[in-house]
Design an enzyme around this catalytic site. Structure first.
Site, PDB file in Angstrom:
ATOM      1  N   SER A 133      74.566  48.102  -4.972  1.00 48.98           N
ATOM      2  CA  SER A 133      74.026  49.201  -4.304  1.00 48.98           C
ATOM      3  C   SER A 133      72.867  49.857  -5.070  1.00 48.98           C
ATOM      4  O   SER A 133      72.772  49.650  -6.454  1.00 48.98           O
ATOM      5  CB  SER A 133      75.045  50.183  -4.472  1.00 48.98           C
ATOM      6  OG  SER A 133      74.848  51.677  -4.106  1.00 48.98           O
ATOM      7  N   TYR A 146      81.927  54.269  -8.675  1.00 46.68           N
ATOM      8  CA  TYR A 146      81.320  53.363  -7.815  1.00 46.68           C
ATOM      9  C   TYR A 146      79.983  52.910  -8.700  1.00 46.68           C
ATOM     10  O   TYR A 146      79.760  51.451  -8.532  1.00 46.68           O
ATOM     11  CB  TYR A 146      80.900  54.393  -6.615  1.00 46.68           C
ATOM     12  CG  TYR A 146      80.056  53.513  -5.831  1.00 46.68           C
ATOM     13  CD1 TYR A 146      81.094  52.667  -4.553  1.00 46.68           C
ATOM     14  CD2 TYR A 146      78.874  53.460  -5.232  1.00 46.68           C
ATOM     15  CE1 TYR A 146      80.482  51.755  -3.747  1.00 46.68           C
ATOM     16  CE2 TYR A 146      78.007  52.711  -4.157  1.00 46.68           C
ATOM     17  CZ  TYR A 146      79.005  51.970  -3.451  1.00 46.68           C
ATOM     18  OH  TYR A 146      78.292  51.254  -2.564  1.00 46.68           O
ATOM     19  N   LYS A 150      79.386  48.696  -9.240  1.00 49.70           N
ATOM     20  CA  LYS A 150      78.091  48.227  -8.787  1.00 49.70           C
ATOM     21  C   LYS A 150      77.261  47.604  -9.867  1.00 49.70           C
ATOM     22  O   LYS A 150      76.635  46.619  -9.574  1.00 49.70           O
ATOM     23  CB  LYS A 150      77.402  49.076  -7.659  1.00 49.70           C
ATOM     24  CG  LYS A 150      78.212  49.368  -6.628  1.00 49.70           C
ATOM     25  CD  LYS A 150      78.684  48.101  -5.761  1.00 49.70           C
ATOM     26  CE  LYS A 150      79.299  48.411  -4.388  1.00 49.70           C
ATOM     27  NZ  LYS A 150      79.495  47.298  -3.523  1.00 49.70           N
TER      28      LYS A 150
HETATM   29  N1  LIG Z   1      77.218  52.015   3.348  1.00 43.82           N
HETATM   30  C1  LIG Z   1      76.484  52.124   2.405  1.00 43.82           C
HETATM   31  O1  LIG Z   1      75.817  53.309   2.340  1.00 43.82           O
HETATM   32  C2  LIG Z   1      76.214  51.114   1.351  1.00 43.82           C
HETATM   33  C3  LIG Z   1      75.363  51.552   0.460  1.00 43.82           C
HETATM   34  C4  LIG Z   1      75.200  50.467  -0.582  1.00 43.82           C
HETATM   35  C5  LIG Z   1      76.034  49.242  -0.560  1.00 43.82           C
HETATM   36  N2  LIG Z   1      77.207  49.425   0.195  1.00 43.82           N
HETATM   37  C6  LIG Z   1      77.970  48.276  -0.043  1.00 43.82           C
HETATM   38  O2  LIG Z   1      78.119  47.512   1.302  1.00 43.82           O
HETATM   39  C7  LIG Z   1      79.306  46.695   1.226  1.00 43.82           C
HETATM   40  C8  LIG Z   1      79.697  46.998   2.813  1.00 43.82           C
HETATM   41  O3  LIG Z   1      80.057  48.214   3.018  1.00 43.82           O
HETATM   42  P1  LIG Z   1      79.928  48.858   4.540  1.00 43.82           P
HETATM   43  O4  LIG Z   1      78.983  49.958   4.357  1.00 43.82           O
HETATM   44  O5  LIG Z   1      79.683  47.635   5.508  1.00 43.82           O
HETATM   45  O6  LIG Z   1      81.142  49.383   4.707  1.00 43.82           O
HETATM   46  P2  LIG Z   1      82.397  49.314   5.542  1.00 43.82           P
HETATM   47  O7  LIG Z   1      83.518  50.459   5.184  1.00 43.82           O
HETATM   48  O8  LIG Z   1      81.986  49.456   7.027  1.00 43.82           O
HETATM   49  O9  LIG Z   1      82.972  47.757   5.560  1.00 43.82           O
HETATM   50  C9  LIG Z   1      83.669  47.663   4.324  1.00 43.82           C
HETATM   51  C10 LIG Z   1      84.821  46.290   4.832  1.00 43.82           C
HETATM   52  O10 LIG Z   1      85.112  46.057   3.518  1.00 43.82           O
HETATM   53  C11 LIG Z   1      86.580  45.753   3.752  1.00 43.82           C
HETATM   54  N3  LIG Z   1      87.377  45.828   2.671  1.00 43.82           N
HETATM   55  C12 LIG Z   1      87.705  47.200   1.836  1.00 43.82           C
HETATM   56  N4  LIG Z   1      88.398  46.602   0.855  1.00 43.82           N
HETATM   57  C13 LIG Z   1      88.612  45.306   0.913  1.00 43.82           C
HETATM   58  C14 LIG Z   1      89.392  44.570   0.166  1.00 43.82           C
HETATM   59  N5  LIG Z   1      89.970  44.812  -0.817  1.00 43.82           N
HETATM   60  N6  LIG Z   1      89.268  43.233   0.405  1.00 43.82           N
HETATM   61  C15 LIG Z   1      88.904  42.761   1.598  1.00 43.82           C
HETATM   62  N7  LIG Z   1      88.179  43.759   2.531  1.00 43.82           N
HETATM   63  C16 LIG Z   1      88.272  44.691   1.999  1.00 43.82           C
HETATM   64  C17 LIG Z   1      86.932  46.899   4.933  1.00 43.82           C
HETATM   65  O11 LIG Z   1      88.067  46.301   5.499  1.00 43.82           O
HETATM   66  C18 LIG Z   1      85.863  46.960   5.747  1.00 43.82           C
HETATM   67  O12 LIG Z   1      85.815  46.149   6.757  1.00 43.82           O
HETATM   68  C19 LIG Z   1      80.348  47.565   0.231  1.00 43.82           C
HETATM   69  O13 LIG Z   1      80.226  46.559  -0.915  1.00 43.82           O
HETATM   70  C20 LIG Z   1      79.465  49.102  -0.149  1.00 43.82           C
HETATM   71  O14 LIG Z   1      79.897  49.462  -1.269  1.00 43.82           O
HETATM   72  C21 LIG Z   1      77.070  50.397   1.203  1.00 43.82           C
END
Ligand SMILES: NC(=O)c1ccc[n+]([C@@H]2O[C@H](COP(=O)([O-])OP(=O)(O)OC[C@H]3O[C@@H](n4cnc5c(N)ncnc54)[C@H](O)[C@@H]3O)[C@@H](O)[C@H]2O)c1
Length: 259
Positions: A133, A146, A150
């Site tokens: 992130s 968080y 990360k």
């Molecule tokens: N959305 C944002 O703003 C953002 C920004 C930077 C980084 N990210 C990172 O991107 C990645 C994906 O996030 P997203 O935005 O698509 O969120 P999201 O909530 O849409 O998807 C996350 C998925 O991870 C799964 N998950 C959570 N805990 C889990 C576990 N213990 N084991 C297996 N699966 C698990 C959830 O069931 C979900 O399907 C994450 O690592 C998040 O930290 C997101």
């Protein structure tokens, strides 16, 4: 160009957001995709002719079994450690250690178990992409657990790239700013989304498909000399202070002077 034909890929957190967009994109590029998530991504797996597996990435034995099974037969070429959570909302002085633990358990340990077992089961010449992130590189108030989790992924990425380079396995991570996914579907983040739009030179937040495109780029053999990198995808936030942000701050300051 950027074909993934004949490759087997695992995408964790594939039931939603960035993971689902990546799984779709990989399948469209010709890969066989294993969709690993806490929730069974049955419908999406059917749609892209992939395989849905229920797996908690915070459970080392479950991750090992999932990677072992995926690698059996055709071997494993690509792993995307994408599953993640965000336990945020308190400044350091109020943050309990348990909040750090929660972020670390899924985000950092989850990616660590993935890299560790991919090192055992992946074919030489494979690619690992970790989803970190922008919060790993830039401080944000009330994001301590968080951010630390990360930042650990960035360190994991660099160490793994060095250790696995001799086998031609590349390890990179992506550092997105705020992305339009269900992770941000909560009323608490409305103000943050408004701020990010103003602070982003491109004037909007990121789309899950745009992250999937960067992950695809890093997964493809076309990029076989890129490893150990933390690639920022943020619409320019990290580059400096854009006009909309400076304008908003100046207007607020001027309004403050008037009263
Ligand atoms: N959305 C944002 O703003 C953002 C920004 C930077 C980084 N990210 C990172 O991107 C990645 C994906 O996030 P997203 O935005 O698509 O969120 P999201 O909530 O849409 O998807 C996350 C998925 O991870 C799964 N998950 C959570 N805990 C889990 C576990 N213990 N084991 C297996 N699966 C698990 C959830 O069931 C979900 O399907 C994450 O690592 C998040 O930290 C997101």
């Amino acid at each position: 160009m950027f074909s993934l034909a004949g490759k087997t890929a695992i995408v964790t957190g594939a039931a939603s957001g960035i993971g689902a967009a990546t799984a779709k994109r990989f399948a469209a590029a010709g890969a066989k995709v294993v969709l690993a998530d806490l929730r069974e991504a049955k419908e999406l797996a059917q749609e892209i002719d992939g395989r849905a597996v229920v797996c908690d990435v915070a459970d080392e034995a479950a991750v090992e079994a999932m990677i072992h099974d995926a690698a059996e037969g055709d071997g494993l070429d690509i792993l995307v450690n994408n599953a993640g959570i965000g336990v945020v909302g308190q400044e350091i002085a109020e943050t309990a250690a348990s909040s750090l633990d929660a972020n670390l358990r899924v985000n950092t340990y989850g990616a660590f178990y993935g890299v560790k077992n991919a090192a055992r089961y992946m074919r030489n010449g494979g690619a690992i992409i970790n989803v970190a992130s922008l919060a790993a590189l830039v401080g944000f108030p009330a994001y301590i657990g968080y951010s630390v989790s990360k930042a650990g992924i960035v360190a994991l990425t660099r160490t793994a790239a060095i250790e696995l380079g001799a086998r031609g396995i590349r390890v990179n991570c992506i550092c997105p700013s705020t992305v339009d996914t269900p992770m941000n579907d909560t009323p608490d983040v409305a103000a943050e989304l408004a701020f990010v739009r103003i602070a982003t030179p491109l004037g909007r937040i990121c789309d899950a498909d745009e992250c999937a495109a960067l992950i695809h780029f890093l997964a493809a053999d076309d990029c076989r000399f890129i490893t150990g990198q933390a690639l920022v995808i943020d619409g320019g936030v990290h580059a400096g202070f854009c006009e909309t942000l400076v304008g908003a701050v100046i207007s607020a300051a001027m309004a403050g002077n008037d009263t």
